[in-house]
Design a protein around this motif. Structure first.
Motif, PDB file in Angstrom:
ATOM      1  N   TYR A 108       0.650  -1.180  -0.225  1.00  0.00           N
ATOM      2  CA  TYR A 108      -0.128   0.087  -0.224  1.00  0.00           C
ATOM      3  C   TYR A 108       0.872   1.314  -0.021  1.00  0.00           C
ATOM      4  O   TYR A 108       0.553   2.403   0.399  1.00  0.00           O
ATOM      5  N   SER A 165      -2.028  -1.341 -11.598  1.00  0.00           N
ATOM      6  CA  SER A 165      -3.262  -2.273 -11.448  1.00  0.00           C
ATOM      7  C   SER A 165      -3.119  -2.846 -10.058  1.00  0.00           C
ATOM      8  O   SER A 165      -2.185  -3.295  -9.507  1.00  0.00           O
ATOM      9  N   GLN A 166      -4.164  -3.154  -9.395  1.00  0.00           N
ATOM     10  CA  GLN A 166      -4.299  -3.545  -8.049  1.00  0.00           C
ATOM     11  C   GLN A 166      -5.509  -4.710  -8.235  1.00  0.00           C
ATOM     12  O   GLN A 166      -6.567  -4.395  -8.798  1.00  0.00           O
ATOM     13  N   HIS A 167      -5.172  -5.829  -7.718  1.00  0.00           N
ATOM     14  CA  HIS A 167      -6.130  -7.186  -8.091  1.00  0.00           C
ATOM     15  C   HIS A 167      -6.172  -7.881  -6.806  1.00  0.00           C
ATOM     16  O   HIS A 167      -5.239  -8.582  -6.670  1.00  0.00           O
ATOM     17  N   TYR A 168      -7.595  -7.948  -6.130  1.00  0.00           N
ATOM     18  CA  TYR A 168      -7.664  -8.736  -4.846  1.00  0.00           C
ATOM     19  C   TYR A 168      -8.255 -10.071  -5.169  1.00  0.00           C
ATOM     20  O   TYR A 168      -9.104 -10.087  -5.998  1.00  0.00           O
ATOM     21  N   ALA A 169      -7.656 -10.874  -4.196  1.00  0.00           N
ATOM     22  CA  ALA A 169      -8.306 -12.312  -4.625  1.00  0.00           C
ATOM     23  C   ALA A 169      -9.856 -12.184  -3.565  1.00  0.00           C
ATOM     24  O   ALA A 169     -10.031 -11.341  -2.825  1.00  0.00           O
ATOM     25  N   ALA A 170     -10.557 -13.246  -4.220  1.00  0.00           N
ATOM     26  CA  ALA A 170     -11.872 -13.293  -3.333  1.00  0.00           C
ATOM     27  C   ALA A 170     -11.708 -14.136  -2.046  1.00  0.00           C
ATOM     28  O   ALA A 170     -12.661 -14.159  -1.199  1.00  0.00           O
ATOM     29  N   PHE A 180     -13.866 -14.328   1.312  1.00  0.00           N
ATOM     30  CA  PHE A 180     -14.545 -13.354   1.889  1.00  0.00           C
ATOM     31  C   PHE A 180     -15.970 -13.630   2.476  1.00  0.00           C
ATOM     32  O   PHE A 180     -16.630 -13.309   3.221  1.00  0.00           O
ATOM     33  N   GLU A 181     -16.782 -14.199   1.207  1.00  0.00           N
ATOM     34  CA  GLU A 181     -18.045 -14.157   1.205  1.00  0.00           C
ATOM     35  C   GLU A 181     -18.652 -15.623   0.861  1.00  0.00           C
ATOM     36  O   GLU A 181     -17.903 -16.355   0.286  1.00  0.00           O
ATOM     37  N   PRO A 238      -6.179  -9.451   3.396  1.00  0.00           N
ATOM     38  CA  PRO A 238      -6.466  -9.635   2.139  1.00  0.00           C
ATOM     39  C   PRO A 238      -5.214 -10.017   1.091  1.00  0.00           C
ATOM     40  O   PRO A 238      -3.967  -9.762   1.784  1.00  0.00           O
TER      41      PRO A 238
END
Lengths: 463, 463
Positions: free
Chosen positions: A164, A180-185, A236-237, A280
């Protein structure tokens, strides 16, 4: 002109400070957090590092490799805990190749101590970067304890301030900064298996234990003190996610169903789970990493990656070693130093970022999968027959210093051979028959031309 | 609960304000720039818009379509100026399909006037968004003239503040916000071909003129007043780039070599070139576009794209129409409204962003290319034979409202047919022979199953 400002005193900032101080530069390091040596380590934020050749060589180059090995536990392979409770051991290589499991906090402490005890490096803690004026290379810090604002007109700034990165955020505001920033689920959470009363490991030591369960996964990393740090990966969900687990019962249901053997060794499971943060996973790619001869990014600040391949810290350490080589080559010509550093590292880091995303699926879904295991067996077999001409991708990444991009090129060639072999009927039953060896020899021979190139590379790097 | 704060009074913010005011919401719009109706338009920043069906339908939905058509010039195709000075006309469609060329500034003025004259919408100019607190939905503006700071606790905020959106930047600081920005190695600059003394166009009107020259390109867009706005595309760096053109001689050399006929009509070329800014091209993708039922992004703020396909404003206007549909469907259930809006629009905008990058190469390198032209000819031929079952991709994008993702799926099927035809020897000479028609009928017939699905879609949308 000989002074360099490093933002971040984490793993990468500390190692880079050592390298640059060794070269005779005056190094000032500013870190937003407090000095982690002065406080009890926060639980739940120290997820373990597995050092491989790349990281260890870079630590050796700075003179701190042995000290780090002393606080590490070697691990020689993965022990897969299948859903049916069976265990499957997958060694990392055919020659006792090992990763070094070490606590992130401990590693950071050792690097800071080594830096301060051996070099005139100034570390400034509790200093958060809140501004950076690119035209004058003036960086502004706010002290989180005194509230004091410090404007520092710096000759050169290296942002080693993590995924960050505040330094990168300032660069990002320029035009033509690709980002680019790409988060995992999925995310992870640290859990602990404490040492036994005798200070011993309660699970088989010198391996990483993995419980792959599709959308859910548990991994364990041994520590020198007999404890074992675990990371729990959940979505996460959705069903059985960080979102859905609301109480003790939900948590216990998950563990009883999926990780019953691990659970037995986790007396503090409930407290750990509901105390420790959800972490995350983000991939960051950007370009350019450098601005004129003034500012450069390194480590996660330049290329954060998901921890799945264990290459985050290793690639950051390797950045430091390559950066140091460039400094040595172009001494005080910083335009050239930055250019050469970025040219060597950026394509490799971007490739490793993509591979880490792919590998996350692999370890989560495939490690326990039949074809995946057969593939690994075949790779080990071919490698035994051709130790310098066929090296599985994981070994190329973890046990050589071949640039990541080249490793992936080599793997493209190698994969074709395994793909051919997997077409053989009833392969598993026949895998140790001489006929299979004959086919391997033929395939390796017929691909001689391509592999010639590979093998030249490999011979150079193979241990 | 009926009030909505829109950030940005550009094309998209203005149209959205109209749609929402029509629905009875109290709309306040904050714009960082001054009211462009009160100043002489800045030259060089008004690169023209080509409105296609998507944009026009969305303007119609808000009641402002005809007013916009009145200030537009219809263009029916591309007139390619080859390097050998030959002209090649490529109509957009077989049925006089046209784009509407309109000055961005004029379009914006018309939308602002229509909004203010017909609805109780409050526009606040010179108000720059400098902060956004997500937890309390408090947005902070700084007035660029008075310096006043305004903290506004808003019920709902829509960020329509363009490719460099301040609202999006605040969302980006949250965890799990996927984001990418990707710049082209090329940029563009506005130039002008003034009207003749009689107020007429000096180049053939009702077409876009294109001078494709590989790394360099000039495009012209007619205006209602007889002037023609041009955009010059050059690389940032390297030979004949924005970087390398330092003086009048460099510039004239470029134009004499590449665009001699256009140059003759540009008396102010030198002044325009050295006054007007270099405008970069950026693709922005992000996720999610919405935050709870509080904040949403729209237009370039959600999905900036390179201008090469002419879909930037059109897709933003289409966002407004779809957003309005969702508001109508889920009236005051903003969680559902935002969810439905994002679900419908995000995959389509992302696909269009990628296509715009691909198309930039196409128009720059391929428009003047032999196979490319033959392909276009074939597409027009098949479309004449099967007007509702074969519609070239460009037409699907520009002259239907089929969602972008579906258009790309349809094109995948269609492309196979043209690929087959291109294998025919000496195709160009034989293209109008009945035998080629027979082959087309056979190919269309054999692909009946796949195209059935396509055709159901097309019948629904085709004009």
């Amino acid at each position: 002109m000989k002074d360099i400002t490093i933002v971040g005193a984490g793993l990468i900032g500390s190692l880079l400070a050592i390298y640059l101080a060794k070269r005779g530069y005056t190094v000032e390091v500013f870190e937003r957090n407090c000095d982690l040596r002065e406080v009890t380590p926060k639980r739940g934020r120290s997820i373990n590092i597995t050092l491989c050749d790349r990281g260890l060589k870079a630590l050796d180059g700075a003179g701190v490799g042995q000290i780090v090995r002393n606080i590490s536990v070697p691990v020689y392979g993965r022990l897969i805990h299948q859903e049916n409770q069976q265990l499957e051991y997958q060694p990392y290589g055919n020659n006792q190749e090992a990763l070094c499991s070490v606590s992130r906090n401990e590693l950071n402490r050792v690097l800071l101590d080594y830096a301060q005890n051996n070099f005139p490096i100034n570390f400034h803690f509790n200093e958060e970067c809140i501004g950076l004026d690119l035209s004058s290379t003036t960086i502004t810090f706010k002290n989180s304890i005194t509230g004091n604002i410090l404007h520092r007109q710096a000759n050169r700034i290296i942002g080693a301030d993590g995924a960050y990165s505040a330094v990168r955020q300032r660069l990002q505001q320029r035009s033509r900064f690709d980002y680019s920033q790409h988060y995992a689920a999925h995310a992870n959470k640290e859990l602990l298996i404490p040492a036994s009363a005798q200070g011993a490991w309660t699970l088989k030591k010198n391996v990483l234990h993995i419980w792959p369960r599709g959308q859910h996964m548990l991994i364990s990393f041994p520590n020198v003190d007999g404890s074992i740090t675990c990371t729990l990966h959940l979505p996460f969900e959705g069903e059985s996610s960080f979102d859905s687990i609301k109480n003790k019962q939900d948590l216990q249901h998950l563990f009883v169903t999926m990780f019953p053997d691990a659970m037995q060794e986790m007396p503090e499971l409930v407290q750990d789970y509901f105390t420790n943060p959800v972490i995350p996973m983000v991939t960051v790619c950007c370009s350019h990493w450098t601005f004129k001869d003034k500012i450069a990014l390194i480590g996660d600040a330049a290329h954060a990656m998901w921890p799945s391949y264990g290459q985050g810290a290793n690639s950051g350490f390797e950045d430091c070693a390559i950066f140091d080589q460039c400094v040595g080559e172009y001494r005080d010509n910083w335009i050239e130093t930055f250019r050469a550093y970025e040219q060597q590292r950026r394509p490799n880091a971007d490739a490793m970022g993509m591979l880490s995303e792919q590998h996350f699926v692999e370890i989560r879904d495939l490690v326990g999968n039949y074809e995946f295991q057969l593939r690994k067996k075949l790779e080990r077999k071919i490698n035994r027959l051709y130790p310098t001409r066929y090296i599985p991708l994981y070994s190329l990444i973890a046990f050589t210093q071949i640039p990541y991009v080249e490793a992936l090129e080599i793997e493209k060639q190698q994969k074709q051979i395994v793909d051919e072999l997997l077409k053989i009927k009833e392969l598993e039953q026949r895998i140790d028959n001489p006929e299979i060896e004959d086919i391997i020899h033929k395939l390796m021979h017929s691909r001689n031309v391509e592999l010639q190139k590979v093998s030249t590379n490999l011979l150079e790097f193979a241990r």
